[in-house]
Motif scaffolding. Structure first.
Motif, mmCIF file in Angstrom:
data_model
loop_
_atom_site.group_PDB
_atom_site.id
_atom_site.type_symbol
_atom_site.label_atom_id
_atom_site.label_comp_id
_atom_site.label_asym_id
_atom_site.label_seq_id
_atom_site.Cartn_x
_atom_site.Cartn_y
_atom_site.Cartn_z
ATOM 1 N N ASP A 39 -61.958 -0.942 -76.173
ATOM 2 C CA ASP A 39 -62.234 -0.340 -74.873
ATOM 3 C C ASP A 39 -61.348 -0.386 -73.894
ATOM 4 O OD1 ASP A 39 -62.585 -2.929 -74.486
ATOM 5 O OD2 ASP A 39 -64.360 -3.076 -73.716
ATOM 6 N N GLU A 40 -60.177 -0.754 -74.168
ATOM 7 C CA GLU A 40 -58.950 -0.845 -73.187
ATOM 8 C C GLU A 40 -58.012 0.367 -73.551
ATOM 9 O OE1 GLU A 40 -58.171 -5.454 -72.180
ATOM 10 O OE2 GLU A 40 -57.939 -5.046 -74.281
ATOM 11 N N PRO A 41 -57.376 0.561 -72.356
ATOM 12 C CA PRO A 41 -56.306 1.576 -72.524
ATOM 13 C C PRO A 41 -54.962 1.153 -73.449
ATOM 14 C CG PRO A 41 -56.132 0.844 -70.343
ATOM 15 C CD PRO A 41 -57.150 0.034 -70.906
ATOM 16 N N PRO A 42 -54.621 2.318 -74.026
ATOM 17 C CA PRO A 42 -53.472 1.852 -75.164
ATOM 18 C C PRO A 42 -52.491 1.337 -74.371
ATOM 19 C CG PRO A 42 -54.464 3.888 -75.605
ATOM 20 C CD PRO A 42 -55.260 3.609 -74.454
ATOM 21 N N LYS A 43 -51.523 0.644 -75.187
ATOM 22 C CA LYS A 43 -50.076 0.041 -74.555
ATOM 23 C C LYS A 43 -49.154 1.329 -74.815
ATOM 24 C CE LYS A 43 -51.072 -4.813 -74.339
ATOM 25 N NZ LYS A 43 -50.747 -6.006 -74.866
ATOM 26 N N GLU A 44 -48.480 1.806 -74.212
ATOM 27 C CA GLU A 44 -47.508 2.921 -74.403
ATOM 28 C C GLU A 44 -46.431 3.038 -73.495
ATOM 29 O OE1 GLU A 44 -49.355 6.929 -74.289
ATOM 30 O OE2 GLU A 44 -50.748 5.961 -72.921
ATOM 31 N N GLY A 45 -45.556 3.980 -73.864
ATOM 32 C CA GLY A 45 -44.395 4.035 -73.050
ATOM 33 C C GLY A 45 -42.933 3.228 -73.229
ATOM 34 N N ALA A 58 -45.445 6.216 -80.028
ATOM 35 C CA ALA A 58 -46.441 5.258 -80.470
ATOM 36 C C ALA A 58 -47.232 4.692 -79.572
ATOM 37 C CB ALA A 58 -45.685 4.329 -81.204
ATOM 38 N N ARG A 59 -48.471 4.479 -79.581
ATOM 39 C CA ARG A 59 -49.461 3.921 -78.768
ATOM 40 C C ARG A 59 -50.156 2.671 -79.735
ATOM 41 N NH1 ARG A 59 -53.385 7.457 -75.645
ATOM 42 N NH2 ARG A 59 -54.609 7.302 -77.598
ATOM 43 N N GLU A 60 -49.998 1.700 -79.034
ATOM 44 C CA GLU A 60 -50.822 0.449 -79.628
ATOM 45 C C GLU A 60 -52.116 0.616 -79.038
ATOM 46 O OE1 GLU A 60 -48.660 -3.775 -79.764
ATOM 47 O OE2 GLU A 60 -48.282 -2.933 -77.921
ATOM 48 N N VAL A 61 -53.171 0.683 -80.022
ATOM 49 C CA VAL A 61 -54.382 0.889 -79.501
ATOM 50 C C VAL A 61 -55.489 -0.195 -79.829
ATOM 51 C CG1 VAL A 61 -54.273 3.243 -79.846
ATOM 52 C CG2 VAL A 61 -55.081 2.104 -81.639
ATOM 53 N N ARG A 62 -54.929 -1.340 -80.982
ATOM 54 C CA ARG A 62 -55.688 -2.513 -80.822
ATOM 55 C C ARG A 62 -54.609 -3.414 -81.393
ATOM 56 N NH1 ARG A 62 -61.201 -2.304 -82.745
ATOM 57 N NH2 ARG A 62 -60.998 -4.341 -82.223
ATOM 58 N N ILE A 63 -55.185 -4.664 -81.066
ATOM 59 C CA ILE A 63 -54.422 -5.976 -81.402
ATOM 60 C C ILE A 63 -55.372 -7.143 -81.691
ATOM 61 C CG2 ILE A 63 -52.455 -7.536 -81.105
ATOM 62 C CD1 ILE A 63 -51.383 -5.614 -79.243
ATOM 63 N N ARG A 64 -55.498 -7.883 -82.640
ATOM 64 C CA ARG A 64 -56.225 -8.786 -82.847
ATOM 65 C C ARG A 64 -55.490 -10.039 -83.568
ATOM 66 N NH1 ARG A 64 -61.765 -7.055 -85.367
ATOM 67 N NH2 ARG A 64 -62.418 -6.872 -83.315
ATOM 68 N N MET A 65 -56.027 -11.188 -83.248
ATOM 69 C CA MET A 65 -55.595 -12.437 -83.944
ATOM 70 C C MET A 65 -56.569 -13.057 -84.658
ATOM 71 S SD MET A 65 -52.779 -14.280 -84.279
ATOM 72 C CE MET A 65 -51.679 -14.015 -82.937
ATOM 73 N N ALA A 67 -57.333 -16.282 -87.796
ATOM 74 C CA ALA A 67 -56.819 -17.436 -88.309
ATOM 75 C C ALA A 67 -56.941 -17.653 -89.706
ATOM 76 C CB ALA A 67 -57.032 -18.623 -87.290
ATOM 77 N N LEU A 68 -56.224 -18.181 -90.523
ATOM 78 C CA LEU A 68 -56.644 -18.540 -91.774
ATOM 79 C C LEU A 68 -56.729 -19.747 -91.920
ATOM 80 C CD1 LEU A 68 -53.460 -16.747 -93.690
ATOM 81 C CD2 LEU A 68 -55.934 -16.098 -93.990
ATOM 82 N N PRO A 69 -57.781 -20.252 -92.701
ATOM 83 C CA PRO A 69 -58.004 -21.679 -92.827
ATOM 84 C C PRO A 69 -56.920 -22.542 -93.262
ATOM 85 C CG PRO A 69 -59.582 -20.585 -94.268
ATOM 86 C CD PRO A 69 -58.502 -19.636 -93.888
ATOM 87 N N GLY A 70 -56.600 -23.436 -92.737
ATOM 88 C CA GLY A 70 -55.335 -24.378 -92.815
ATOM 89 C C GLY A 70 -53.759 -23.666 -92.872
ATOM 90 N N GLY A 71 -53.794 -22.521 -92.240
ATOM 91 C CA GLY A 71 -52.495 -21.645 -92.384
ATOM 92 C C GLY A 71 -52.361 -21.040 -90.974
ATOM 93 N N PRO A 72 -51.146 -20.229 -91.021
ATOM 94 C CA PRO A 72 -50.756 -19.381 -89.945
ATOM 95 C C PRO A 72 -51.943 -18.343 -89.594
ATOM 96 C CG PRO A 72 -49.837 -18.666 -91.728
ATOM 97 C CD PRO A 72 -50.678 -19.772 -92.321
ATOM 98 N N GLY A 73 -51.890 -17.840 -88.420
ATOM 99 C CA GLY A 73 -52.565 -16.511 -87.965
ATOM 100 C C GLY A 73 -52.114 -15.273 -88.562
ATOM 101 N N ILE A 74 -52.846 -14.313 -88.471
ATOM 102 C CA ILE A 74 -52.254 -12.784 -89.081
ATOM 103 C C ILE A 74 -53.026 -11.988 -87.580
ATOM 104 C CG2 ILE A 74 -53.297 -10.993 -90.399
ATOM 105 C CD1 ILE A 74 -53.757 -12.762 -92.631
ATOM 106 N N GLU A 75 -52.032 -11.462 -86.985
ATOM 107 C CA GLU A 75 -51.930 -10.667 -86.022
ATOM 108 C C GLU A 75 -52.109 -9.251 -86.511
ATOM 109 O OE1 GLU A 75 -50.408 -10.418 -81.469
ATOM 110 O OE2 GLU A 75 -48.952 -10.837 -83.058
ATOM 111 N N LEU A 76 -53.245 -8.457 -86.378
ATOM 112 C CA LEU A 76 -53.471 -7.017 -87.066
ATOM 113 C C LEU A 76 -53.078 -6.214 -85.554
ATOM 114 C CD1 LEU A 76 -56.943 -7.511 -88.458
ATOM 115 C CD2 LEU A 76 -54.687 -7.332 -89.571
ATOM 116 N N PHE A 77 -52.312 -5.137 -86.013
ATOM 117 C CA PHE A 77 -51.930 -4.123 -85.064
ATOM 118 C C PHE A 77 -52.555 -2.704 -85.323
ATOM 119 C CE2 PHE A 77 -49.147 -7.253 -84.300
ATOM 120 C CZ PHE A 77 -48.623 -7.245 -82.951
ATOM 121 N N ALA A 78 -52.999 -1.747 -84.519
ATOM 122 C CA ALA A 78 -53.082 -0.587 -84.883
ATOM 123 C C ALA A 78 -52.431 0.483 -83.703
ATOM 124 C CB ALA A 78 -54.738 -0.036 -84.870
ATOM 125 N N PHE A 79 -51.545 1.685 -84.499
ATOM 126 C CA PHE A 79 -51.127 2.509 -83.410
ATOM 127 C C PHE A 79 -51.707 3.959 -83.678
ATOM 128 C CE2 PHE A 79 -48.082 -0.988 -84.175
ATOM 129 C CZ PHE A 79 -47.418 -1.120 -82.800
#
Length: 170
Positions: A39-45, A58-65, A67-79
């Motif tokens: 629901d936020e405006p894309p990041k672009e420019g 390209a416009r970033e339209v979603r970013i989500r972090m 966490a894996l159990p006992g491990g690193p994070g996975i950051e999801l991006f959508a453009f």
């Protein structure tokens, strides 16, 4: 300098909600937060192009972090508003796969396939310097086409006879 380990891995996906559903069902990932909500405006420019080195349209339209159990994070991006190549396969240049250490390879493989991944063969013994009676691995393809390796090495490995340094695992 003191590198302590991998904090997170960034993955561009076609659908953040679908990828989240897969990662939760397959790996018990947990959503931590959204850096860029739907629901936020894309990041672009120029700022986005300069920060990420992506094409100017390209416009970033979603970013989500997550966490894996006992491990690193996975950051999801959508453009959007940009041509995208197919996901990299191991023969392409660059980061080619994510490897996850698991305790029960067979149960994890079954769960991951049930969640929507495709197994790229059967579990196999780890070779050469990684060998051991119960040391095995298998590759899978996520629903959006990225490659993930599942591996386990509970037994001593031959390389350990040559050095006191050990590979890191959770």
């Amino acid at each position: 300098m003191s590198v302590r380990g991998i904090d997170h891995v960034g993955v561009t996906v076609p659908d953040v909600e679908a990828a989240t559903d897969f990662l939760v069902r397959a790996f018990d990932a947990e959503v931590l937060y959204d850096t860029l909500r739907a629901d936020e405006p894309p990041k672009e420019g120029p700022a986005t192009t300069g920060r990420l080195g992506v094409p100017g349209t390209a416009r970033e339209v979603r970013i989500r972090m997550l966490a894996l159990p006992g491990g690193p994070g996975i950051e999801l991006f959508a453009f959007d508003h940009v041509d995208q190549d197919d996901p990299a396969v191991p023969s392409d240049l660059g980061w080619q796969h994510l490897a996850l250490y698991v305790d029960d390879l067979d149960a994890t493989l079954e769960r991951v396939v049930t969640a929507g991944a495709t197994a790229l063969g059967e579990p196999r013994p780890l070779p050469g310097p990684e060998a051991g009676d119960r040391n095995r691995f298998v590759y899978v393809r996520t629903p959006w086409g990225s490659t993930v390796e599942l591996l386990t090495y509970p037994d001593p490995q031959p390389y350990e006879e040559q050095t006191s340094r050990r590979r890191w695992h959770p």
